[in-house]
Write an enzyme that holds these catalytic residues in place. Structure first.
Site, PDB file in Angstrom:
ATOM      1  N   HIS A 154      -9.919 -20.459  29.169  1.00  0.00           N
ATOM      2  CA  HIS A 154     -10.025 -21.827  28.658  1.00  0.00           C
ATOM      3  C   HIS A 154     -11.471 -22.307  28.755  1.00  0.00           C
ATOM      4  CE1 HIS A 154      -5.622 -21.865  29.163  1.00  0.00           C
ATOM      5  NE2 HIS A 154      -5.643 -22.843  28.264  1.00  0.00           N
ATOM      6  N   LYS A 158     -11.769 -27.319  31.968  1.00  0.00           N
ATOM      7  CA  LYS A 158     -10.397 -27.292  32.483  1.00  0.00           C
ATOM      8  C   LYS A 158     -10.421 -27.148  33.996  1.00  0.00           C
ATOM      9  CE  LYS A 158      -5.838 -25.224  31.700  1.00  0.00           C
ATOM     10  NZ  LYS A 158      -5.221 -26.550  31.490  1.00  0.00           N
TER      11      LYS A 158
END
Length: 270
Positions: A154, A158
């Site tokens: 990600h 995040k």
């Protein structure tokens, strides 16, 4: 149908504004931000980069009972309790996509679902939820002999790791094999270790750049391996799934639902 947003200024909040604008059957009726946010009063369309719309961001304290038929919440875990309390107090259904929740916060969801309908999912992509079905099928055939590893990547912003989606994949596999993920998961390897225990499920995490979301479940045996991968190129995929869930949720009885229910997927293939 009137849909409201908690946390309109977040990364997903802005994409949800776009998704709701594209959907012919929904209207964004209210978009909240923190009371002290500099975004209070800003037009939601300009915030999302889609041109001026009829709604401005409002302070969350100004939210009133009839503002929305369903709320959508992709904010941070710290705001979950207050957002849930407002929904319960006003009997407003809510779609929740917040990840990284603690056991206590998951308990709050269960308690709230006794009073209002809630859809809670780690990922609102149709493809990811189909992947949960596929990894179960793979686990039922290969899981007792193959080594199982889950990798996910990600964007750098995040905060929770492994991702909620990676954990959902692990839970689906462990459940199919009759294992407890809490005891069989391995979240990191370093240095010299004993030979890999085939009964474990490994996780590897990448955080880099602007990666939207990539997940792979690897089933590796001697002589062959199977990889099931999902890659997202746009957050709009998740946003459209959440809007679909909000439409599905309207009028439902109290309870805790998932995207399995929304999409009518059959995940138990054993």
């Amino acid at each position: 149908m009137k849909v409201g947003l908690f946390g309109a200024n977040g990364r997903m909040g802005r994409v949800l504004i776009d998704a709701l604008d594209q959907n012919e059957n929904t209207v964004l009726s209210v978009a909240t931000v923190r009371d002290d946010s500099p975004w209070v009063g800003m037009n939601v369309g300009e915030l999302a980069g889609i041109g001026k719309k009829d709604v401005n961001c409002s302070a969350i304290s100004s939210l009133s009972e009839n503002d929305a038929d369903v709320m959508i919440d992709f904010t941070l875990p710290v705001t979950l309790e207050s957002n849930l309390k407002w929904c319960v107090d006003t009997k407003t259904p809510v779609v929740i996509g917040t990840t990284g929740l603690s056991e206590t916060q998951l308990g709050l969801l269960d308690a709230a679902a006794q009073h209002i309908p809630i859809v809670f999912a780690a990922n609102y992509s149709v493809g990811v939820n189909l992947m949960l079905s596929l990894v179960r099928q793979a686990a039922s055939v290969l899981g007792h002999s193959a080594d199982i590893e889950i990798t996910e990547a990600h964007h750098r912003f995040k905060q929770d790791a492994p991702s909620g989606t990676a954990m959902a994949i692990g839970e689906a596999i462990a459940d199919e094999l009759g294992r407890d993920l809490k005891t069989c998961a391995v979240y990191g390897r370093e240095g010299k270790e004993p030979e890999r225990d085939q009964g474990t499920i490994g996780f590897a995490t990448v955080r880099a750049g602007d990666i939207v979301g990539e997940h792979t479940a690897l089933f590796a045996d001697i002589g062959e391996r199977l990889e099931i991968t999902h890659k997202a190129s746009s957050r709009l995929t998740f946003a459209k799934g959440a809007v679909h869930a909000a439409q599905w949720l309207h009028g439902k009885t109290p309870g805790l639902y998932s995207m399995v229910d929304v999409l009518n997927l059959k995940l138990n293939v054993s």
